[in-house]
Design an enzyme around this catalytic site. Sequence first.
Site, PDB file in Angstrom:
ATOM      1  N   MET A  68      -7.797  -0.518   0.384  1.00  0.00           N
ATOM      2  CA  MET A  68      -8.338  -0.924  -0.921  1.00  0.00           C
ATOM      3  C   MET A  68      -9.761  -1.455  -0.742  1.00  0.00           C
ATOM      4  SD  MET A  68      -5.140  -2.267  -3.136  1.00  0.00           S
ATOM      5  CE  MET A  68      -5.073  -3.909  -2.492  1.00  0.00           C
ATOM      6  N   GLY A  69     -10.379  -1.165   0.413  1.00  0.00           N
ATOM      7  CA  GLY A  69     -11.766  -1.584   0.631  1.00  0.00           C
ATOM      8  C   GLY A  69     -11.873  -3.041   1.029  1.00  0.00           C
ATOM      9  N   LEU A 129     -13.519  -4.025   3.679  1.00  0.00           N
ATOM     10  CA  LEU A 129     -12.997  -3.731   5.016  1.00  0.00           C
ATOM     11  C   LEU A 129     -13.339  -4.817   6.027  1.00  0.00           C
ATOM     12  CD1 LEU A 129     -13.781   0.102   5.145  1.00  0.00           C
ATOM     13  CD2 LEU A 129     -11.729  -1.065   4.319  1.00  0.00           C
ATOM     14  N   GLY A 170      -9.421  -5.448  10.913  1.00  0.00           N
ATOM     15  CA  GLY A 170      -8.044  -4.938  10.839  1.00  0.00           C
ATOM     16  C   GLY A 170      -8.042  -3.491  10.368  1.00  0.00           C
ATOM     17  N   HIS A 171      -8.779  -3.222   9.290  1.00  0.00           N
ATOM     18  CA  HIS A 171      -8.880  -1.843   8.796  1.00  0.00           C
ATOM     19  C   HIS A 171      -9.513  -0.937   9.859  1.00  0.00           C
ATOM     20  CE1 HIS A 171      -9.206  -4.135   4.833  1.00  0.00           C
ATOM     21  NE2 HIS A 171      -8.198  -3.324   4.577  1.00  0.00           N
TER      22      HIS A 171
HETATM   23  P1  AMP Z   1      -5.428  -3.111   2.221  1.00  0.00           P
HETATM   24  O1  AMP Z   1      -6.858  -2.709   2.097  1.00  0.00           O
HETATM   25  O2  AMP Z   1      -5.196  -4.578   2.224  1.00  0.00           O
HETATM   26  O3  AMP Z   1      -4.523  -2.351   1.283  1.00  0.00           O
HETATM   27  O4  AMP Z   1      -4.967  -2.650   3.679  1.00  0.00           O
HETATM   28  C1  AMP Z   1      -5.135  -1.331   4.098  1.00  0.00           C
HETATM   29  C2  AMP Z   1      -4.418  -1.137   5.415  1.00  0.00           C
HETATM   30  O5  AMP Z   1      -4.950  -2.025   6.388  1.00  0.00           O
HETATM   31  C3  AMP Z   1      -2.916  -1.450   5.324  1.00  0.00           C
HETATM   32  O6  AMP Z   1      -2.192  -0.496   6.089  1.00  0.00           O
HETATM   33  C4  AMP Z   1      -2.823  -2.821   5.918  1.00  0.00           C
HETATM   34  O7  AMP Z   1      -1.564  -3.111   6.497  1.00  0.00           O
HETATM   35  C5  AMP Z   1      -3.900  -2.746   6.991  1.00  0.00           C
HETATM   36  N1  AMP Z   1      -4.355  -4.096   7.375  1.00  0.00           N
HETATM   37  C6  AMP Z   1      -4.732  -5.108   6.549  1.00  0.00           C
HETATM   38  N2  AMP Z   1      -5.027  -6.213   7.265  1.00  0.00           N
HETATM   39  C7  AMP Z   1      -4.819  -5.898   8.566  1.00  0.00           C
HETATM   40  C8  AMP Z   1      -4.929  -6.621   9.798  1.00  0.00           C
HETATM   41  N3  AMP Z   1      -5.325  -7.889   9.830  1.00  0.00           N
HETATM   42  N4  AMP Z   1      -4.633  -5.974  10.954  1.00  0.00           N
HETATM   43  C9  AMP Z   1      -4.223  -4.672  10.935  1.00  0.00           C
HETATM   44  N5  AMP Z   1      -4.098  -3.936   9.808  1.00  0.00           N
HETATM   45  C10 AMP Z   1      -4.382  -4.539   8.641  1.00  0.00           C
END
Ligand code: AMP
Length: 284
Positions: free
Chosen positions: A29-30, A32, A35-36
């Site tokens: 969802m951006g 970034l 983690g992303h």
């Molecule tokens: P989001 O943008 O929050 O929807 O996350 C997109 C992807 O990044 C999802 O698969 C999340 O599980 C992953 N993600 C978010 N935060 C982390 C993190 N700290 N470490 C690893 N992956 C993450």
Amino acid sequence: MQLAETKQALQTWRGSLDLSRRVGLVPTMGCLHDGHLSLVRALRGRVDEIVVSIFVNPLQFAPHEDFDRYPRTFDSDCRALEAEGVNVVFCPSPSDFYPAGFQTKVRVPDVATHFEGEFRPGFFEGVATVCLKLFQNCQPHVAVFGEKDYQQLQVVRTMVRDLDVPLQILGGATIREADGLAMSSRNRYLSESERAFAAAVPKALQAGIEAARDVRALVGDVTSKALAVLEATPFKIDYLDVSGVDLVPAPAETRIRSLAAPRIFFAGKIGTTRLIDNMSLGVF
Ligand code: AMP
């Protein structure tokens, strides 16, 4: 790096690829962070083309949630993805992705019932539906999801298995700040003092892991050790529970070692910001 701003543009790019090219997708969802980017890096060497989607999915937000104020940092996201060697950023508008008349949704499996499913009704239906549509438009061989959202990873894995979606789902380890707080786009909502309290969340989960080392440990021993760490914080806890692979919270008197791949899960609010985290209890 190319921008695909519509489903049609993504499909055209996908259709132009040689059949031998392997494609990997990272849905986001951006806003970034590392983690992303770690999920993007997990695809290196596995695929020839990397697609990252940046789409704040209206379907997974309830009316009272933070869809409108969800942080959007598109330009810096694109710079970070370009530096990682990403080939395509898929960034459709909500009206392109869900045209007028859109109504079909995925009915989610049992692993979606508890934890987030209980506190965010409709959330996993929105997640599963957006993921299935992303998979249809991108046709990836591999898609990567973070263990930070462990229940989401299991919901997507189950959907892919049950609906015969022909791709591999890969899980990526949670990337953390120096004090252990799991990286999250929502961390930027935290005030300085809230940010300091937030470090208690990973410490609480670690305390649970310590308690689970005892072969006779019960679920209640693990959760009470974890709760004790959060006592001195202003967190309003939604859940702090243990479950095995079924993602059904286990009763307090359950022996940790009787659970398959037990994990400890937390969700709670500090101020107006809701944080989630989870860790493996190290028993397999
Ligand atoms: P989001 O943008 O929050 O929807 O996350 C997109 C992807 O990044 C999802 O698969 C999340 O599980 C992953 N993600 C978010 N935060 C982390 C993190 N700290 N470490 C690893 N992956 C993450």
